[in-house]
Design a protein around this motif. Structure first.
Motif, PDB file in Angstrom:
ATOM      1  N   ARG A 211     -56.376  27.836 -12.089  1.00 20.72           N
ATOM      2  CA  ARG A 211     -56.786  27.600 -10.700  1.00 20.72           C
ATOM      3  C   ARG A 211     -56.952  28.941 -10.005  1.00 20.72           C
ATOM      4  O   ARG A 211     -56.273  29.927 -10.390  1.00 20.72           O
ATOM      5  CB  ARG A 211     -55.738  26.759  -9.952  1.00 20.72           C
ATOM      6  CG  ARG A 211     -54.415  27.465  -9.761  1.00 20.72           C
ATOM      7  CD  ARG A 211     -53.390  26.645  -8.969  1.00 20.72           C
ATOM      8  NE  ARG A 211     -52.157  27.411  -8.774  1.00 20.72           N
ATOM      9  CZ  ARG A 211     -51.184  27.501  -9.662  1.00 20.72           C
ATOM     10  NH1 ARG A 211     -51.255  26.857 -10.809  1.00 20.72           N
ATOM     11  NH2 ARG A 211     -50.117  28.236  -9.422  1.00 20.72           N
ATOM     12  N   PRO A 212     -57.813  29.010  -8.996  1.00 19.78           N
ATOM     13  CA  PRO A 212     -57.933  30.249  -8.224  1.00 19.78           C
ATOM     14  C   PRO A 212     -56.575  30.651  -7.647  1.00 19.78           C
ATOM     15  O   PRO A 212     -55.857  29.804  -7.097  1.00 19.78           O
ATOM     16  CB  PRO A 212     -58.940  29.886  -7.136  1.00 19.78           C
ATOM     17  CG  PRO A 212     -59.793  28.834  -7.774  1.00 19.78           C
ATOM     18  CD  PRO A 212     -58.820  28.016  -8.590  1.00 19.78           C
ATOM     19  N   ALA A 213     -56.229  31.912  -7.792  1.00 21.67           N
ATOM     20  CA  ALA A 213     -54.898  32.390  -7.396  1.00 21.67           C
ATOM     21  C   ALA A 213     -54.638  32.166  -5.917  1.00 21.67           C
ATOM     22  O   ALA A 213     -53.560  31.706  -5.534  1.00 21.67           O
ATOM     23  CB  ALA A 213     -54.767  33.876  -7.743  1.00 21.67           C
ATOM     24  N   THR A 214     -55.616  32.473  -5.099  1.00 26.00           N
ATOM     25  CA  THR A 214     -55.439  32.328  -3.650  1.00 26.00           C
ATOM     26  C   THR A 214     -56.686  31.700  -3.035  1.00 26.00           C
ATOM     27  O   THR A 214     -57.631  32.403  -2.710  1.00 26.00           O
ATOM     28  CB  THR A 214     -55.187  33.691  -2.971  1.00 26.00           C
ATOM     29  OG1 THR A 214     -56.096  34.648  -3.562  1.00 26.00           O
ATOM     30  CG2 THR A 214     -53.774  34.161  -3.140  1.00 26.00           C
ATOM     31  N   PRO A 215     -56.688  30.356  -2.920  1.00 23.82           N
ATOM     32  CA  PRO A 215     -57.833  29.700  -2.288  1.00 23.82           C
ATOM     33  C   PRO A 215     -58.053  30.255  -0.883  1.00 23.82           C
ATOM     34  O   PRO A 215     -57.083  30.479  -0.151  1.00 23.82           O
ATOM     35  CB  PRO A 215     -57.426  28.225  -2.231  1.00 23.82           C
ATOM     36  CG  PRO A 215     -56.235  28.086  -3.102  1.00 23.82           C
ATOM     37  CD  PRO A 215     -55.623  29.429  -3.277  1.00 23.82           C
ATOM     38  N   ILE A 216     -59.309  30.513  -0.567  1.00 23.64           N
ATOM     39  CA  ILE A 216     -59.652  31.075   0.733  1.00 23.64           C
ATOM     40  C   ILE A 216     -59.754  29.937   1.753  1.00 23.64           C
ATOM     41  O   ILE A 216     -60.311  28.888   1.455  1.00 23.64           O
ATOM     42  CB  ILE A 216     -61.026  31.801   0.649  1.00 23.64           C
ATOM     43  CG1 ILE A 216     -61.057  32.779  -0.525  1.00 23.64           C
ATOM     44  CG2 ILE A 216     -61.371  32.472   1.967  1.00 23.64           C
ATOM     45  CD1 ILE A 216     -60.091  33.917  -0.442  1.00 23.64           C
ATOM     46  N   GLU A 217     -59.208  30.140   2.953  1.00 22.56           N
ATOM     47  CA  GLU A 217     -59.391  29.150   4.015  1.00 22.56           C
ATOM     48  C   GLU A 217     -60.806  29.234   4.531  1.00 22.56           C
ATOM     49  O   GLU A 217     -61.397  30.308   4.576  1.00 22.56           O
ATOM     50  CB  GLU A 217     -58.401  29.426   5.156  1.00 22.56           C
ATOM     51  CG  GLU A 217     -56.990  29.023   4.764  1.00 22.56           C
ATOM     52  CD  GLU A 217     -56.238  28.387   5.923  1.00 22.56           C
ATOM     53  OE1 GLU A 217     -56.881  27.839   6.845  1.00 22.56           O
ATOM     54  OE2 GLU A 217     -55.000  28.452   5.892  1.00 22.56           O
ATOM     55  N   GLY A 218     -61.372  28.102   4.898  1.00 20.76           N
ATOM     56  CA  GLY A 218     -62.746  28.098   5.407  1.00 20.76           C
ATOM     57  C   GLY A 218     -63.731  28.294   4.273  1.00 20.76           C
ATOM     58  O   GLY A 218     -63.542  27.765   3.185  1.00 20.76           O
ATOM     59  N   LYS A 219     -64.760  29.102   4.505  1.00 25.42           N
ATOM     60  CA  LYS A 219     -65.847  29.233   3.530  1.00 25.42           C
ATOM     61  C   LYS A 219     -66.095  30.701   3.241  1.00 25.42           C
ATOM     62  O   LYS A 219     -66.239  31.501   4.157  1.00 25.42           O
ATOM     63  CB  LYS A 219     -67.099  28.576   4.126  1.00 25.42           C
ATOM     64  CG  LYS A 219     -68.313  28.587   3.247  1.00 25.42           C
ATOM     65  CD  LYS A 219     -69.412  27.707   3.858  1.00 25.42           C
ATOM     66  CE  LYS A 219     -70.706  27.873   3.099  1.00 25.42           C
ATOM     67  NZ  LYS A 219     -71.762  28.496   3.876  1.00 25.42           N
ATOM     68  N   ILE A 220     -66.137  31.043   1.947  1.00 26.74           N
ATOM     69  CA  ILE A 220     -66.456  32.416   1.564  1.00 26.74           C
ATOM     70  C   ILE A 220     -67.894  32.701   1.990  1.00 26.74           C
ATOM     71  O   ILE A 220     -68.802  31.925   1.687  1.00 26.74           O
ATOM     72  CB  ILE A 220     -66.312  32.620   0.037  1.00 26.74           C
ATOM     73  CG1 ILE A 220     -64.869  32.346  -0.421  1.00 26.74           C
ATOM     74  CG2 ILE A 220     -66.748  34.026  -0.360  1.00 26.74           C
ATOM     75  CD1 ILE A 220     -64.675  32.359  -1.932  1.00 26.74           C
ATOM     76  N   LYS A 221     -68.115  33.793   2.703  1.00 26.01           N
ATOM     77  CA  LYS A 221     -69.468  34.136   3.169  1.00 26.01           C
ATOM     78  C   LYS A 221     -70.179  34.971   2.111  1.00 26.01           C
ATOM     79  O   LYS A 221     -69.587  35.816   1.452  1.00 26.01           O
ATOM     80  CB  LYS A 221     -69.404  34.910   4.486  1.00 26.01           C
ATOM     81  CG  LYS A 221     -68.979  34.078   5.686  1.00 26.01           C
ATOM     82  CD  LYS A 221     -69.881  32.888   5.950  1.00 26.01           C
ATOM     83  CE  LYS A 221     -71.246  33.315   6.505  1.00 26.01           C
ATOM     84  NZ  LYS A 221     -72.142  32.117   6.685  1.00 26.01           N
ATOM     85  N   LYS A 222     -71.469  34.713   1.965  1.00 23.32           N
ATOM     86  CA  LYS A 222     -72.299  35.489   1.043  1.00 23.32           C
ATOM     87  C   LYS A 222     -72.387  36.929   1.543  1.00 23.32           C
ATOM     88  O   LYS A 222     -72.536  37.156   2.735  1.00 23.32           O
ATOM     89  CB  LYS A 222     -73.685  34.844   1.003  1.00 23.32           C
ATOM     90  CG  LYS A 222     -74.700  35.536   0.130  1.00 23.32           C
ATOM     91  CD  LYS A 222     -75.918  34.648  -0.037  1.00 23.32           C
ATOM     92  CE  LYS A 222     -76.624  34.454   1.318  1.00 23.32           C
ATOM     93  NZ  LYS A 222     -77.808  33.594   1.194  1.00 23.32           N
ATOM     94  N   GLY A 223     -72.283  37.889   0.604  1.00 21.12           N
ATOM     95  CA  GLY A 223     -72.376  39.291   1.005  1.00 21.12           C
ATOM     96  C   GLY A 223     -72.622  40.168  -0.199  1.00 21.12           C
ATOM     97  O   GLY A 223     -73.757  40.310  -0.640  1.00 21.12           O
TER      98      GLY A 223
END
Ligand code: CTP
Ligand code: CA
Length: 227
Positions: free
Chosen positions: A105-117
């Motif tokens: 599993r991903p170690a630290t799920p990000i809150e909200g949405k990862i932004k493209k960059g």
């Protein structure tokens, strides 16, 4: 327990079955998962209920109705499935791991949405608990542990290794073939391997028929051990 003559050894037994895929959150809108449909686990649940077992089905997200008479617990991630399963470790008679649990599993799920960059981003994965092995480690001699091993053609030895390492009583080597066997199809090709080494190759069967064969083998084990 008292049985009517001719009744299944599964009659009145408490059976816990894990089924389906798990979802591992990357962020609030994305996840890692697999193509498991849950069909095999649900087929086993239905067949066990028909033989008089008290069935609890712990399932990841699937598009299937619960078989009548079966207690269904819906979970999403491997950690949730593990927590739901552990509740039954000390009290079930039979534990069948049919779920396609995400190994990481991903170690630290990000809150909200990862932004493209950035052009490249990295995702660190950590290992999930092995639910079936957890049960195998702590089961008593009156409890049975049954698993699946999804493998490609040469997987029989891997399946035997999993049987031993997870302290299982029976494992179903599940030949993976995109068209006929494995994920998201209605048929399956299984080879049943007992902890005594007994190996039974089943032909291509519907998942319902494969479930009946698996339960026949489990009933045989119950009789041999006077369970
Ligand atoms: N299993 C489980 N929990 C996990 C991983 C697997 O309960 N975290 C169970 C599955 O439900 C199945 C058995 O273990 O009954 C074997 O799963 P499989 O994916 O074939 O084997 P792994 O031990 O995960 O090894 P690998 O994926 O590397 O082949
Ligand atoms: Ca795995």
């Amino acid at each position: 327990a008292l049985h009517n003559s001719g009744s299944s050894p599964l009659q009145g037994k408490s059976v816990v079955i894990t089924a389906g895929p798990t979802r591992e959150k990357i962020d609030g809108v994305r996840f890692i998962s697999n193509y498991s449909s849950g069909k095999m686990g649900f087929a086993i649940a239905r067949a066990a209920e028909k033989r008089g077992a008290l069935v609890t089905l712990i399932t990841g997200p699937v598009h299937l109705p619960a078989p009548p008479g079966v207690e269904r617990l819906d979970v999403e991630s491997a950690l949730e499935m593990n927590a739901a399963a552990e509740v039954f470790f000390g009290k079930c008679d039979l534990f069948i791991g049919a779920a396609a649990v995400s190994d990481y599993r991903p170690a630290t799920p990000i809150e909200g949405k990862i932004k493209k960059g950035a052009e490249n981003i990295e995702l660190t994965l950590v290992k999930n608990p092995d639910i079936l092995a957890g049960f195998g480690r702590q089961k008593s001699s009156a409890q049975l542990a049954v698993g699946f091993a999804l493998e490609t053609r040469t997987g029989l030895d891997n399946a035997r290794k999993k049987l031993a390492e997870k302290n299982l009583d029976l494992i179903a080597f599940n030949y993976f073939d995109r068209k006929n066997s494995g994920f998201d199809v209605d048929t399956n090709i299984l080879t049943l391997i007992g902890c005594d080494g007994m190996t039974t190759e089943l032909p291509l069967l519907t998942k319902d028929a494969a479930a009946e064969k698996l339960l026949d083998a489990i009933e045989q084990l119950c009789l041999e051990r006077a369970l």
